[in-house]
Design a protein around this motif. Structure first.
Motif, PDB file in Angstrom:
ATOM      1  N   TYR A 300      13.866   4.872 -53.483  1.00  0.00           N
ATOM      2  CA  TYR A 300      13.829   5.167 -54.917  1.00  0.00           C
ATOM      3  C   TYR A 300      13.227   4.029 -55.741  1.00  0.00           C
ATOM      4  O   TYR A 300      13.202   4.114 -56.959  1.00  0.00           O
ATOM      5  N   GLU A 301      12.762   2.977 -55.085  1.00  0.00           N
ATOM      6  CA  GLU A 301      12.120   1.865 -55.770  1.00  0.00           C
ATOM      7  C   GLU A 301      10.676   1.761 -55.280  1.00  0.00           C
ATOM      8  O   GLU A 301      10.424   1.639 -54.079  1.00  0.00           O
ATOM      9  N   TYR A 302       9.727   1.805 -56.213  1.00  0.00           N
ATOM     10  CA  TYR A 302       8.315   1.738 -55.858  1.00  0.00           C
ATOM     11  C   TYR A 302       7.608   0.747 -56.779  1.00  0.00           C
ATOM     12  O   TYR A 302       7.909   0.679 -57.973  1.00  0.00           O
ATOM     13  N   GLU A 303       6.688   0.005 -56.210  1.00  0.00           N
ATOM     14  CA  GLU A 303       5.857  -0.891 -56.991  1.00  0.00           C
ATOM     15  C   GLU A 303       4.409  -0.555 -56.708  1.00  0.00           C
ATOM     16  O   GLU A 303       3.979  -0.537 -55.546  1.00  0.00           O
ATOM     17  N   ILE A 304       3.660  -0.246 -57.756  1.00  0.00           N
ATOM     18  CA  ILE A 304       2.277   0.159 -57.574  1.00  0.00           C
ATOM     19  C   ILE A 304       1.386  -0.677 -58.483  1.00  0.00           C
ATOM     20  O   ILE A 304       1.814  -1.190 -59.513  1.00  0.00           O
ATOM     21  N   GLU A 305       0.144  -0.814 -58.062  1.00  0.00           N
ATOM     22  CA  GLU A 305      -0.813  -1.537 -58.879  1.00  0.00           C
ATOM     23  C   GLU A 305      -1.383  -0.575 -59.919  1.00  0.00           C
ATOM     24  O   GLU A 305      -1.645   0.587 -59.637  1.00  0.00           O
ATOM     25  N   GLY A 306      -1.574  -1.060 -61.128  1.00  0.00           N
ATOM     26  CA  GLY A 306      -2.109  -0.219 -62.181  1.00  0.00           C
ATOM     27  C   GLY A 306      -1.400  -0.459 -63.497  1.00  0.00           C
ATOM     28  O   GLY A 306      -0.529  -1.324 -63.606  1.00  0.00           O
ATOM     29  N   THR A 352      24.729  13.904 -57.553  1.00  0.00           N
ATOM     30  CA  THR A 352      24.149  14.952 -58.388  1.00  0.00           C
ATOM     31  C   THR A 352      22.861  14.498 -59.067  1.00  0.00           C
ATOM     32  O   THR A 352      22.198  15.317 -59.715  1.00  0.00           O
ATOM     33  N   SER A 353      22.506  13.226 -58.937  1.00  0.00           N
ATOM     34  CA  SER A 353      21.258  12.749 -59.529  1.00  0.00           C
ATOM     35  C   SER A 353      20.729  11.575 -58.727  1.00  0.00           C
ATOM     36  O   SER A 353      21.486  10.865 -58.054  1.00  0.00           O
ATOM     37  N   HIS A 354      19.421  11.392 -58.813  1.00  0.00           N
ATOM     38  CA  HIS A 354      18.761  10.262 -58.168  1.00  0.00           C
ATOM     39  C   HIS A 354      17.743   9.691 -59.143  1.00  0.00           C
ATOM     40  O   HIS A 354      17.038  10.433 -59.834  1.00  0.00           O
ATOM     41  N   VAL A 355      17.677   8.358 -59.197  1.00  0.00           N
ATOM     42  CA  VAL A 355      16.813   7.671 -60.147  1.00  0.00           C
ATOM     43  C   VAL A 355      15.699   6.953 -59.388  1.00  0.00           C
ATOM     44  O   VAL A 355      15.957   6.152 -58.482  1.00  0.00           O
ATOM     45  N   TYR A 356      14.464   7.250 -59.779  1.00  0.00           N
ATOM     46  CA  TYR A 356      13.287   6.608 -59.205  1.00  0.00           C
ATOM     47  C   TYR A 356      12.754   5.574 -60.207  1.00  0.00           C
ATOM     48  O   TYR A 356      12.508   5.907 -61.370  1.00  0.00           O
ATOM     49  N   ASN A 357      12.597   4.340 -59.754  1.00  0.00           N
ATOM     50  CA  ASN A 357      12.044   3.273 -60.585  1.00  0.00           C
ATOM     51  C   ASN A 357      10.671   2.898 -60.055  1.00  0.00           C
ATOM     52  O   ASN A 357      10.526   2.522 -58.884  1.00  0.00           O
ATOM     53  N   ILE A 358       9.667   3.017 -60.926  1.00  0.00           N
ATOM     54  CA  ILE A 358       8.295   2.709 -60.535  1.00  0.00           C
ATOM     55  C   ILE A 358       7.808   1.550 -61.388  1.00  0.00           C
ATOM     56  O   ILE A 358       7.688   1.674 -62.610  1.00  0.00           O
ATOM     57  N   SER A 359       7.581   0.415 -60.744  1.00  0.00           N
ATOM     58  CA  SER A 359       7.099  -0.771 -61.440  1.00  0.00           C
ATOM     59  C   SER A 359       5.585  -0.857 -61.314  1.00  0.00           C
ATOM     60  O   SER A 359       5.021  -0.594 -60.237  1.00  0.00           O
ATOM     61  N   PHE A 360       4.932  -1.239 -62.402  1.00  0.00           N
ATOM     62  CA  PHE A 360       3.480  -1.339 -62.425  1.00  0.00           C
ATOM     63  C   PHE A 360       3.089  -2.812 -62.524  1.00  0.00           C
ATOM     64  O   PHE A 360       3.619  -3.556 -63.350  1.00  0.00           O
ATOM     65  N   ALA A 361       2.157  -3.204 -61.675  1.00  0.00           N
ATOM     66  CA  ALA A 361       1.730  -4.596 -61.691  1.00  0.00           C
ATOM     67  C   ALA A 361       0.325  -4.707 -61.141  1.00  0.00           C
ATOM     68  O   ALA A 361      -0.052  -3.977 -60.209  1.00  0.00           O
ATOM     69  N   SER A 362      -0.420  -5.585 -61.715  1.00  0.00           N
ATOM     70  CA  SER A 362      -1.709  -5.920 -61.133  1.00  0.00           C
ATOM     71  C   SER A 362      -1.459  -6.766 -59.893  1.00  0.00           C
ATOM     72  O   SER A 362      -0.344  -7.236 -59.662  1.00  0.00           O
ATOM     73  N   THR A 392      18.531  -0.439 -54.891  1.00  0.00           N
ATOM     74  CA  THR A 392      17.791  -1.284 -55.844  1.00  0.00           C
ATOM     75  C   THR A 392      17.479  -2.641 -55.220  1.00  0.00           C
ATOM     76  O   THR A 392      18.160  -3.631 -55.493  1.00  0.00           O
ATOM     77  N   PRO A 393      16.454  -2.716 -54.378  1.00  0.00           N
ATOM     78  CA  PRO A 393      16.073  -3.998 -53.773  1.00  0.00           C
ATOM     79  C   PRO A 393      15.747  -5.048 -54.828  1.00  0.00           C
ATOM     80  O   PRO A 393      15.360  -4.738 -55.953  1.00  0.00           O
ATOM     81  N   GLN A 394      15.896  -6.326 -54.455  1.00  0.00           N
ATOM     82  CA  GLN A 394      15.677  -7.437 -55.377  1.00  0.00           C
ATOM     83  C   GLN A 394      14.186  -7.767 -55.495  1.00  0.00           C
ATOM     84  O   GLN A 394      13.433  -7.671 -54.528  1.00  0.00           O
ATOM     85  N   ASP A 395      13.793  -8.184 -56.685  1.00  0.00           N
ATOM     86  CA  ASP A 395      12.450  -8.726 -56.873  1.00  0.00           C
ATOM     87  C   ASP A 395      12.348 -10.045 -56.126  1.00  0.00           C
ATOM     88  O   ASP A 395      13.299 -10.831 -56.088  1.00  0.00           O
ATOM     89  N   ALA A 396      11.186 -10.297 -55.545  1.00  0.00           N
ATOM     90  CA  ALA A 396      11.010 -11.547 -54.806  1.00  0.00           C
ATOM     91  C   ALA A 396       9.524 -11.872 -54.698  1.00  0.00           C
ATOM     92  O   ALA A 396       8.665 -10.996 -54.819  1.00  0.00           O
ATOM     93  N   THR A 397       9.236 -13.153 -54.450  1.00  0.00           N
ATOM     94  CA  THR A 397       7.876 -13.632 -54.235  1.00  0.00           C
ATOM     95  C   THR A 397       7.846 -14.459 -52.954  1.00  0.00           C
ATOM     96  O   THR A 397       8.719 -15.296 -52.725  1.00  0.00           O
ATOM     97  N   ILE A 398       6.856 -14.191 -52.122  1.00  0.00           N
ATOM     98  CA  ILE A 398       6.663 -14.933 -50.877  1.00  0.00           C
ATOM     99  C   ILE A 398       5.415 -15.801 -51.015  1.00  0.00           C
ATOM    100  O   ILE A 398       4.379 -15.356 -51.526  1.00  0.00           O
TER     101      ILE A 398
END
Length: 567
Positions: A300-306, A352-362, A392-398
């Protein structure tokens, strides 16, 4: 260290509640039983759909096919222990009857509608039966789920379910059992075969008709595999109309429900428990700004470019559930779109419900050093096998700094367990292998002290063995696994399985692909032949350090690159 333990304990006991709120089937666990009064056209032609003579019991709100004819009275259902040992279930058991050379078979089934049967004479000629009517119902469920045990001897046990609107009528249906004379005929409303659109030419009864707009909206008809132990079955409805239902009927049969020729050897036993209607509250497809997002079950967590869409209308939701509703919210501050899918009752996971979070990033901004690579993404964290991040996975930078053709330093800065800040995870001398544009990362450090800074006492830090494995593909998609084996007594060298706590971390993110070729101009791994070249120092993230103090550094002089510790 004690503070870390206490907060970890609080993280591990966190949980969530589940609520269920809409229309389900009554007495779906078959826990309440009442006397059964089999219906007959002879005694109940114009009265309520309930006989005048009791025969056995039936689950309340359901009707079993027990028979009371005055000639042959039979009980075909009983209450038994349920699949979880603490509830009731309905056991349906076919009954073979042998009277001299005459062999008959009484089928066992249970329905939300009214069960009935007919036959003529000792040889039971002109046999027919089934159920008619059903339960008032105005929802559009997507599937039915139940637990069952199935001891099918010859024919397959069955589940039949259907929803309809309007009224179906058949005249002159014989619906009682006689030895002499003819069965009493009656007008039957919403007979199963007629509602299902089956061929009525060979069925007992006369002319059929229906009210304007009457139709079967959805149905399912499935044979159940044999199962000696409790099994869970989920079957989806086949919808052929967008109309709103008015009624539902659900039938479980120990054998072939629609057969009138079953033999006395066909003594099937079917046990059913915990019948639930399923309402999907997930997405089947998602298109944003004309670009389709590849969805994964349970993610339910997605990160896409745009760029974030300007309006909600640019977010197109394909719903899996017939009754589901999707709402879209755009958060310009966080550059995120949220899609909430809600259904009138529980999905297979009880929600009874599911939440999709779509983050946008270049694509993440890369440093000037062409051999340092940054990947933005999400961490999923498991502590002793229990998920700390859930949906809800955590934001991170490698950070990956390449200092040789087949070597790099790996860094996961600011690693945290929820709100608990642990520190940087740095793994030096990580191996790089290349194959068809994919870089494989393999690294290991035996005793890594995590947390605090140079002033933090060693005993207050986490000491762990850390392993890094994963790949970075030609498009810059990074899939990495970081296994942290924490020595809880601080002694990695002599640690045993009993005092090691496993922290499993997975990272999925995007950045810049690592080329198989290795540059020579600007990175710390630049090789020169002049052995008298000046000495340069870099930290484990690949950044130059003018005056290195206590710590581990990369030392370069000409074509010689080494890792050193300064105390």
């Amino acid at each position: 260290m004690k503070k870390v333990y206490s907060i970890l304990a609080m993280v591990l006991i966190a949980g969530q509640g589940i609520s269920v709120m809409a229309q389900q089937l009554p007495n779906s666990g078959f826990e309440t039983w009442v006397d059964c009064y089999p219906w007959s056209s002879k005694t109940n032609t114009d009265g309520p759909y309930k006989g005048t003579n009791a025969q056995g019991t039936t689950p309340e709100s359901w009707c079993v096919s027990n028979v009371y004819s005055g000639i042959s009275n039979n009980t075909l259902a009983s209450s038994v222990a349920g699949y979880n040992k603490s509830k009731c279930a309905v056991e349906l058991k076919d009954k073979p009857i042998v009277l001299g050379t005459i062999k008959q078979h009484i089928p066992a089934y249970v329905a939300l509608g009214t069960t009935w049967s007919t036959s003529n004479g000792m040889a039971a000629n002109d046999k027919a039966g089934g159920s008619f009517g059903g339960l008032d119902f105005t929802y559009r469920p997507d599937a039915i789920s139940f637990y069952y045990k199935n001891d099918a001897k010859v024919s397959s046990s069955m589940v039949v379910a259907y929803l309809w609107t309007g009224t179906f009528t058949q005249l002159d249906v014989p619906a009682n059992i006689v030895v002499f004379g003819n069965p009493t005929k009656t007008t039957m409303i919403d007979r199963d075969r007629q509602v299902l659109g089956m061929d009525m030419a060979g069925a007992q009864g006369g002319e059929t008709s229906s009210t304007p707009g009457a139709e079967c909206i959805a149905k399912l008809q499935e044979n159940l595999p044999a199962s000696a132990d409790w099994s869970n079955a989920v079957y989806e409805f086949d919808y052929t109309s967008d109309a709103v239902p008015e009624k539902i009927n659900v039938i479980f049969s120990a054998g072939d429900y629609f057969s009138t020729t079953r033999s006395t050897d066909d003594a099937n036993i079917l046990t059913v428990d915990d019948v639930k209607l399923i309402y999907y509250s997930t997405l089947k497809s998602l298109t944003i700004g004309g670009k389709e997002i590849t969805l994964e079950d349970g993610k339910y967590e997605y990160e896409i470019e745009g760029e974030l869409p300007e309006t909600e209308a640019e977010v197109e939701c394909g719903l899996k559930g017939k009754s589901a509703v999707a709402t879209v919210a755009l958060d310009k501050a966080d550059n995120k779109a949220t899609v909430t899918v809600t259904a009138p009752d529980a999905d297979l996971d009880g929600k009874t419900s599911h939440v999709y979070n779509i983050s946008f990033a270049s694509a993440p901004e890369q440093p000037a050093d062409e051999n340092t690579y940054i990947y933005n993404g999400k961490l999923a964290i498991y502590l002793q096998g229990s998920s700390l991040t859930g949906d809800t996975p955590q934001d991170a930078t490698i950070h990956i700094n390449r200092f040789a053709a087949d070597k790099c330093n790996f860094s996961l800065p600011d690693f945290a367990l929820g709100d608990i800040k642990i520190g940087d995870i740095n793994v030096p001398d990580v191996e790089l292998e290349f194959n068809d544009g994919i870089a494989t990362v393999k690294g290991y450090v035996k005793d890594l002290a995590i947390g605090g800074d140079e002033t933090t006492p060693d005993e207050e830090k986490i000491h762990a063995t850390v392993t890094v494995n994963g790949t970075i593909d030609a498009e810059g998609k990074a899939s990495l696994k970081i296994d942290v084996l924490w020595a809880m007594d601080g002694n990695v060298e002599n640690a045993t399985e009993d005092n090691m706590m496993p922290i499993e971390v997975t990272f999925d993110g995007t950045g810049k692909a690592i080329p198989a070729s290795f540059g020579t101009s600007t990175a710390i791994e630049s090789i020169v032949d002049d052995l008298d070249a000046p000495v340069e120092y870099f930290n484990l993230q690949g950044m130059p350090v003018a005056n290195p103090e206590n710590g581990i550094y990369i030392r370069r002089q000409g074509n010689k690159v080494t890792k050193i510790m300064i105390k």
